[in-house]
Design an enzyme around this catalytic site. Structure first.
Site, PDB file in Angstrom:
ATOM      1  N   GLU A 352       0.786  -1.249   0.000  1.00 41.90           N
ATOM      2  CA  GLU A 352       0.000   0.000   0.000  1.00 41.90           C
ATOM      3  C   GLU A 352       0.814   1.294   0.000  1.00 41.90           C
ATOM      4  OE1 GLU A 352      -2.664  -0.308   3.340  1.00 41.90           O
ATOM      5  OE2 GLU A 352      -3.771  -1.963   2.474  1.00 41.90           O
ATOM      6  N   GLU A 474      -6.165 -10.858  -1.139  1.00 38.79           N
ATOM      7  CA  GLU A 474      -7.028 -10.613   0.029  1.00 38.79           C
ATOM      8  C   GLU A 474      -8.493 -10.510  -0.383  1.00 38.79           C
ATOM      9  OE1 GLU A 474      -5.564  -7.241   2.298  1.00 38.79           O
ATOM     10  OE2 GLU A 474      -3.485  -7.789   1.941  1.00 38.79           O
TER      11      GLU A 474
HETATM   12  C1  XIL Z   1      -6.482  -6.142   8.277  1.00 42.78           C
HETATM   13  C2  XIL Z   1      -6.778  -7.248   9.274  1.00 42.78           C
HETATM   14  O1  XIL Z   1      -7.604  -8.205   8.660  1.00 42.78           O
HETATM   15  C3  XIL Z   1      -7.440  -6.670  10.498  1.00 42.78           C
HETATM   16  O2  XIL Z   1      -7.599  -7.668  11.487  1.00 42.78           O
HETATM   17  C4  XIL Z   1      -6.605  -5.528  11.060  1.00 42.78           C
HETATM   18  O3  XIL Z   1      -7.288  -4.922  12.131  1.00 42.78           O
HETATM   19  C5  XIL Z   1      -6.313  -4.499   9.987  1.00 42.78           C
HETATM   20  O4  XIL Z   1      -5.703  -5.141   8.888  1.00 42.78           O
HETATM   21  N1  XIL Z   1      -5.093  -4.659   3.621  1.00 42.78           N
HETATM   22  C6  XIL Z   1      -4.083  -5.454   4.111  1.00 42.78           C
HETATM   23  C7  XIL Z   1      -4.341  -6.303   5.313  1.00 42.78           C
HETATM   24  O5  XIL Z   1      -3.023  -5.562   3.500  1.00 42.78           O
HETATM   25  O6  XIL Z   1      -3.188  -6.469   6.072  1.00 42.78           O
HETATM   26  C8  XIL Z   1      -5.461  -5.736   6.148  1.00 42.78           C
HETATM   27  O7  XIL Z   1      -5.749  -6.663   7.202  1.00 42.78           O
HETATM   28  C9  XIL Z   1      -6.666  -5.473   5.294  1.00 42.78           C
HETATM   29  C10 XIL Z   1      -6.362  -4.457   4.241  1.00 42.78           C
END
Ligand code: XIL
Length: 661
Positions: A352, A474
């Site tokens: 990101e 994701e």
């Molecule tokens: C999220 C987790 O799922 C949550 O438990 C945490 O509170 C915040 O992060 N993008 C990403 C992930 O790369 O690491 C994130 O995961 C979701 C968005």
């Protein structure tokens, strides 16, 4: 410590209190609830109940006592008074009373002042001795949760722990006013079976890409969740949070190392929080996606500051580059040392780093999290840290570990182009292998889905044209708040079109990883984004993405666990069954720590996890013939730790202490 058996009288108060307050479960005549067996129930009518709790915050003035000031049932409740820190409050220890790898519900009533905003939290020590904290329910106040007469109902909250976690507590905190607690109930979450007669996602997409998921330590204690993982998602696993910088970096150890050596460029790390996850992956031979090394979020500000101190000055880019190199080096070296057998096949090196406009993020601190600012940009002034990160990752990553740049909103046109430009450049320098598309999508109510399937397809096609390896890292698709059946159908249609789009590029895509297993456990749980519901049932979206795919026959799970299932031994009632291998409680041909866990599960869950006759004979290993107790599990743990050399050879030097004492 004996488990507290719920008495008829206590059952009476619960039934009455729960009905009037419409709490989310109903008490059955036998003292159990329809959501599970009650293992502890406290109404705080006497000191005995309060003695199960401790006052959190050593050397503090906090007192726990029985108080008749307020009560939801009977005439008293537990009062935490004299709280001089926000984090003082009543704490209930779990790991000395409850079983690991088992899910429990906790419910309670809490009362403070009318404005009190309490938090229900969880803490534990990792096997590396670090203490970790997690807020389970925040903003517990009268406007957010059902409340009556100032008493706020804590929603049913699931808790669990693994055998790698010790000093496990739940506690109430927030503000410094007196807090009253009543009707604190712990019950065991019933274990349900998953649908075994549906096709396995991994198997259906085996011709195209790995199917994986992201899991949290809590998931490891949920048998149905892990059954779903084994059946559908065993191609790749990501740790939901435990391998991110804030979980791995150890501030106290960093500062100690600095004090002792005068060198503040060698960050100290620990995989304590990730170990339960990594142990599972190792045991079941599941390839791991490492997530993530360099990210603005979930990375502590002190990592970028002089003296590893939150209030220190920002370090120079030169020093940060040294810290970054040493961090990445230590990260990979430690992982490979601890888990030489895990296939760390992919790593999100940078996460990101570009905005939707294709620009670096604004420079700044994370503060208490939630900021979109980047401390990396603050130190470097630009995004030049990305190339350094990939260069170091390539230098230290184990062979076979492909390196990815990962992002969300990757279909915003300027972002798509910027990512491609950067990825091709870094690939040209030999330090990047692929692009991860997070794919947190939103089906909303159909026509105003974001992004539209077309927009997503355009970005995916562009990424694939680069010739780099693409992973969907994701995937989840939210729908409306409080979704209706119609919303779920729209979500299914959208999921199908997205999956078809992804499948059409299968030659460029090596993995599709979902971000969570069941809706209720998702980070976006309020909008049901996953393929399975809270009851572990496949949703319309699951069937939709299967549509038109070839279903392999026969349907089999794709777990690649190194398990040799021994032939079942036929027994007749009354016959004495001989152990096939003493200690091998799960009957997989080896005696290891999993057998100890299996025994504890069997004890904790009664016949829910029923052992077969042969498993029973094998489990009864401490004093064969005496029946299965926690001592059998302890004997296996001792064997595993090489304290004893064989079973049931218990030498005199070994004086067993019951696990629950
Ligand atoms: C999220 C987790 O799922 C949550 O438990 C945490 O509170 C915040 O992060 N993008 C990403 C992930 O790369 O690491 C994130 O995961 C979701 C968005």
């Amino acid at each position: 410590m004996k488990k507290k058996h719920i008495s008829r009288m206590a059952a009476g108060f619960l039934a009455a209190a729960l009905t009037v307050s419409s709490a989310p479960f109903v008490l059955a005549a036998d003292g159990d609830t329809d959501i599970g067996k009650v293992v502890y129930s406290f109404d705080f009518e006497d000191d005995a109940d309060v003695s199960y709790f401790t006052n959190r915050g050593e050397n503090d003035t906090t007192q726990l006592s029985v108080s008749t000031d307020h009560a939801t049932s009977g005439s008293s409740s537990m009062l935490a008074s004299g709280r001089s820190k926000d984090w003082n409050g009543p704490a209930f220890r779990l790991d000395d009373k409850l079983e690991p790898y088992t899910e429990y519900y906790i419910s309670a009533k809490i009362k403070g002042k009318y404005y009190t905003n309490a938090t229900f939290s969880f803490q534990y020590n990792t096997s590396d001795g670090e203490t970790k904290y997690q807020n389970l329910v925040q903003n517990l106040n009268q406007s957010n949760y059902p409340a009556e007469d100032g008493w706020v109902t804590l929603p049913l909250t699931k808790v669990s722990f693994t055998d790698e976690q010790t000093g496990v507590y739940v506690y109430f905190e927030g503000g410094q006013d007196d807090l009253y607690i009543d009707e604190f109930v712990v019950s065991q979450v019933p274990v349900t079976d998953i649908e075994q007669d549906i096709p396995s996602l991994s198997a259906v997409f085996a011709d195209a890409f790995k199917i994986g998921n992201a899991i949290t330590p809590n998931n490891l204690s949920s048998k149905p969740t892990m059954d779903l993982v084994a059946k559908h998602f065993s191609g790749s696993l990501t740790a939901g949070n435990e391998m991110k910088p804030d979980a791995v970096l150890n501030q106290a150890a960093c500062q100690t190392y600095f004090e002792e050596t005068g060198d503040d460029t060698v960050p100290q790390i620990s995989f304590g929080a990730a170990k339960p996850f990594l142990n599972y992956c190792q045991k079941n031979n599941i390839p791991v996606r490492i997530h993530t090394l360099v990210w603005h979020s979930q990375t502590p500000d002190w990592f970028f500051k002089e003296g590893y101190d939150n209030n220190g000055d920002w370090v120079s880019p030169e020093k940060m580059t040294q810290r970054m190199e040493n961090y990445i080096k230590a990260y990979f070296e430690e992982l490979v040392k601890l888990y030489p057998d895990i296939d760390f096949y992919a790593c999100d090196v940078v996460n990101e780093a570009w905005t939707d406009d294709g620009k670096p993020r604004n420079p700044g601190e994370q503060g208490n999290g939630g900021s979109s600012n980047s401390a990396w940009v603050k130190v470097y002034g630009d995004n030049s840290f990305i190339e350094s990160a990939f260069t170091f990752a390539r230098k230290y990553a184990p062979e076979g570990c492909k390196l990815y740049y990962n992002d969300f909103n990757e279909y915003m046109p300027n972002k798509t182009d910027k990512i491609i430009e950067m990825a091709l450049e870094l690939n040209g320098k030999g330090v990047l292998d692929g692009i991860g598309m997070q794919s947190h999508l939103d089906a909303r109510s159909g026509s105003d889905a974001f992004p539209s399937v077309n927009v997503y397809k355009k970005a995916l096609d562009k990424f694939c044209e680069t010739g780099l390896d693409i992973q969907i890292t994701e995937l989840d698709v939210t729908t409306a708040n409080n979704p209706t059946a119609e919303n779920h159908e729209q979500q299914a249609q959208y999921y199908k079109e997205i999956m078809d789009t992804i499948y059409s590029q299968k030659d460029s895509i090596s993995a599709v990883v979902f971000w969570g297993v069941t809706d209720d456990q998702s980070w976006r749980a309020d909008r049901d984004p996953l393929l399975f519901d809270a009851e572990y049932k496949a949703k319309p979206a699951f069937y939709a993405i299967m549509e038109g795919r070839e279903i392999p026959d026969p349907v089999e799970t794709t777990t690649k666990a190194p398990i040799t299932t021994l032939p079942a031994v036929t027994t007749t009632p009354g016959e004495t069954v001989e152990p096939t291998l003493l200690g091998d409680a799960n009957n997989d041909g080896i005696v290891d720590i999993a057998d100890a866990t299996r025994i504890l599960q069997a004890i904790g869950n009664g016949d829910k996890y029923g052992l077969t006759p042969v498993q029973e004979a094998n489990a009864d290993c401490y004093d064969p013939g005496s029946g299965i107790t926690a001592l059998d599990a302890l004997a296996i743990q001792k064997l595993d730790a090489k304290v004893i050399s064989s079973l049931p050879e218990i030498d005199d030097a070994w004086v067993p202490t019951p696990l629950n004492s």
